[in-house]
Motif scaffolding. Structure first.
Motif, short mmCIF file in Angstrom:
data_model
loop_
_atom_site.label_atom_id
_atom_site.label_comp_id
_atom_site.label_asym_id
_atom_site.label_seq_id
_atom_site.Cartn_x
_atom_site.Cartn_y
_atom_site.Cartn_z
N ILE A 65 0.85 -1.19 0.00
CA ILE A 65 0.00 0.00 0.00
C ILE A 65 0.89 1.23 0.00
O ILE A 65 1.73 1.40 0.89
N ASP A 66 0.69 2.07 -1.01
CA ASP A 66 1.44 3.32 -1.14
C ASP A 66 0.69 4.40 -0.37
O ASP A 66 -0.43 4.78 -0.73
N LEU A 67 1.32 4.91 0.70
CA LEU A 67 0.68 5.93 1.54
C LEU A 67 0.97 7.36 1.06
O LEU A 67 0.38 8.31 1.58
N GLY A 68 1.86 7.49 0.09
CA GLY A 68 2.27 8.82 -0.36
C GLY A 68 1.13 9.73 -0.78
O GLY A 68 1.08 10.91 -0.38
N PRO A 69 0.17 9.25 -1.59
CA PRO A 69 -0.90 10.15 -2.06
C PRO A 69 -1.99 10.44 -1.03
O PRO A 69 -2.88 11.25 -1.29
N ALA A 70 -1.96 9.78 0.11
CA ALA A 70 -3.08 9.86 1.05
C ALA A 70 -3.22 11.25 1.66
O ALA A 70 -2.23 11.87 2.08
N ARG A 71 -4.45 11.72 1.72
CA ARG A 71 -4.74 12.98 2.43
C ARG A 71 -4.97 12.66 3.90
O ARG A 71 -5.39 11.55 4.26
N ASP A 72 -4.74 13.63 4.76
CA ASP A 72 -5.01 13.45 6.19
C ASP A 72 -6.50 13.53 6.46
O ASP A 72 -7.22 14.36 5.88
N TRP A 73 -6.98 12.65 7.31
CA TRP A 73 -8.36 12.72 7.80
C TRP A 73 -8.33 12.82 9.31
O TRP A 73 -7.64 12.06 9.98
N HIS A 74 -9.08 13.80 9.84
CA HIS A 74 -9.09 14.07 11.28
C HIS A 74 -10.33 13.44 11.91
O HIS A 74 -11.45 13.87 11.63
N PRO A 75 -10.14 12.43 12.77
CA PRO A 75 -11.28 11.73 13.36
C PRO A 75 -11.80 12.32 14.66
O PRO A 75 -12.52 11.65 15.41
N ASP A 76 -11.46 13.58 14.95
CA ASP A 76 -11.84 14.19 16.22
C ASP A 76 -13.34 14.47 16.29
O ASP A 76 -13.95 14.93 15.32
N VAL A 77 -13.92 14.23 17.46
CA VAL A 77 -15.34 14.54 17.65
C VAL A 77 -15.51 16.05 17.69
O VAL A 77 -14.60 16.79 18.07
N PRO A 78 -16.69 16.56 17.31
CA PRO A 78 -16.95 18.00 17.43
C PRO A 78 -17.06 18.40 18.90
O PRO A 78 -17.57 17.63 19.72
N ALA A 79 -16.58 19.60 19.21
CA ALA A 79 -16.64 20.07 20.60
C ALA A 79 -17.99 20.69 20.96
O ALA A 79 -18.30 20.83 22.14
N ASN A 80 -18.79 21.06 19.96
CA ASN A 80 -20.12 21.63 20.20
C ASN A 80 -20.10 22.79 21.19
O ASN A 80 -20.95 22.89 22.08
N LEU A 81 -19.12 23.69 21.02
CA LEU A 81 -18.91 24.76 21.99
C LEU A 81 -20.06 25.76 22.05
O LEU A 81 -20.28 26.40 23.07
N ASP A 82 -20.79 25.90 20.95
CA ASP A 82 -21.87 26.89 20.91
C ASP A 82 -23.24 26.27 21.18
O ASP A 82 -24.26 26.86 20.87
N ARG A 83 -23.27 25.09 21.79
CA ARG A 83 -24.52 24.39 22.05
C ARG A 83 -24.80 24.32 23.54
O ARG A 83 -23.95 24.66 24.37
N ASP A 84 -25.99 23.87 23.92
CA ASP A 84 -26.33 23.81 25.34
C ASP A 84 -26.82 22.42 25.73
O ASP A 84 -27.00 21.53 24.89
N ALA A 85 -27.05 22.24 27.03
CA ALA A 85 -27.40 20.92 27.56
C ALA A 85 -28.73 20.42 27.00
O ALA A 85 -28.92 19.21 26.82
N GLY A 86 -29.65 21.33 26.71
CA GLY A 86 -30.93 20.92 26.15
C GLY A 86 -30.77 20.26 24.79
O GLY A 86 -31.43 19.27 24.47
N GLU A 87 -29.87 20.81 23.97
CA GLU A 87 -29.62 20.23 22.65
C GLU A 87 -28.95 18.86 22.77
O GLU A 87 -29.24 17.95 21.99
N VAL A 88 -28.05 18.73 23.74
CA VAL A 88 -27.42 17.43 23.98
C VAL A 88 -28.48 16.41 24.35
O VAL A 88 -28.51 15.29 23.82
N SER A 89 -29.37 16.77 25.27
CA SER A 89 -30.41 15.85 25.72
C SER A 89 -31.33 15.44 24.56
O SER A 89 -31.69 14.26 24.43
N ARG A 90 -31.69 16.39 23.71
CA ARG A 90 -32.56 16.07 22.58
C ARG A 90 -31.87 15.10 21.62
O ARG A 90 -32.51 14.18 21.10
N ARG A 91 -30.57 15.29 21.38
CA ARG A 91 -29.87 14.38 20.50
C ARG A 91 -29.79 12.98 21.12
O ARG A 91 -29.98 11.98 20.43
N GLY A 92 -29.53 12.92 22.41
CA GLY A 92 -29.47 11.63 23.08
C GLY A 92 -30.78 10.89 22.99
O GLY A 92 -30.82 9.68 22.68
#
Length: 300
Positions: free
Chosen positions: A100-127
């Motif tokens: 497998i040639d890794l040279g052409p591969a682009r980086d992919w960032h698997p980090d979860v979103p921090a949701n800094l501009d959201r509130d607990a009510g939105e978290v509860s609704r998603r859950g």
């Protein structure tokens, strides 16, 4: 021409496949000079290579993994046999019958979103939305939620007394933000279940990743969040479960997850979009995707 017959002493050619993307934890891990490894398992859609850190090499239609290398092709033409040797480096991966040639591969960032501009009510609704879409009735009472999970979630880990007690500890830990209960849950659950990744490990991984995604919105940050996460992922993790599962739980403890989990944790996405990613998530493995979805739901 030799009529397709190899000359005596000539080595068989390896098929060369091109990597389309490389998860950033993989790029951080792979050494420039190379490292010996072995194949844990393989199919036409995925190859798992253990070099201390387990690499997931997948065909392009498989959801991107936080320990993953996504190939440009739709299938792996020559899956290497289980237990066969491998050599991995930042430039290439050599396997039996393929490179497998890794040279052409682009980086992919698997980090979860921090949701800094959201509130607990939105978290509860998603859950609640995640649980309902998994046919689980949401509840704030731990005993009621445990009964709902046992009745409808299809989680095998709840089918025996030890697993049920571990899940009860996990739900109570989330309800009260209690690191001691979190530690008891980890003690009871890690390594429990079969498959490439034990179902209980998937629940733990989802829970610890959710503290990154939803912590700021729910004001669960700093030392309290860090101690809670540390309790879920103890120092002897690799003695409790297999190497692939340990790699994924360790990555979840740094907030890095499989691509559909990123999306269902993104509170900016409208229902039709996160539900589409949820449908993709639950197709992963026999129980892995569903356990991650339920873990995210109960943690929200």
């Amino acid at each position: 021409s030799h009529g397709g017959i190899r000359r005596r002493g000539q080595r068989p050619r390896r098929a060369v496949m091109i990597a389309a993307s490389l998860a950033t934890p993989v790029a951080e891990f792979l050494p420039p000079d190379g490292l010996d490894a072995r194949v844990l398992g393989s199919s036409r859609s995925a190859v798992y290579v253990d070099c201390g850190f387990v690499l997931a090499i997948t065909a392009r239609d498989v959801p991107a993994m936080p320990d993953g290398i996504v190939l440009s092709g739709s299938s792996i033409t020559r899956p290497p046999p289980r237990g066969s040797p491998a050599r991995v480096s930042r430039a290439r991966i050599d396997l039996t019958g393929m490179s497998i040639d890794l040279g052409p591969a682009r980086d992919w960032h698997p980090d979860v979103p921090a949701n800094l501009d959201r509130d607990a009510g939105e978290v509860s609704r998603r859950g609640r939305g995640l649980l309902r879409n998994c046919r689980v009735s949401p509840a704030t009472d731990v005993d009621v939620l445990l009964r709902s999970l046992a009745a409808t979630a299809g989680l095998k880990v709840i089918s025996d007394e030890g697993g049920r007690a571990g899940v009860a500890s996990l739900l109570a830990a989330l309800r009260y933000r209690d690191r001691h209960r979190a530690g008891r849950a980890a003690e009871a659950l890690l390594g429990r279940g079969g498959g490439l990744t034990p179902e209980a490990d998937d629940l733990i991984g989802a829970t610890v990743a959710a503290t990154f995604a939803f912590g700021a919105a729910c004001r669960f940050t700093g030392r309290a969040r860090a101690e809670f996460a540390d309790a879920l992922v103890p120092g002897d993790l690799r003695l409790r479960t297999n190497s692939l599962s340990a790699t994924l739980v360790e990555l979840a403890a740094t907030g890095r997850v499989v691509e559909p989990v990123q999306k269902i944790m993104d509170l900016s996405l409208p229902p039709e979009r996160w539900r589409a990613h949820l449908r993709r998530l639950v197709t992963i493995g026999h129980s892995t995707g569903r356990a991650w979805a339920i873990g995210c739901g109960v943690s929200a």
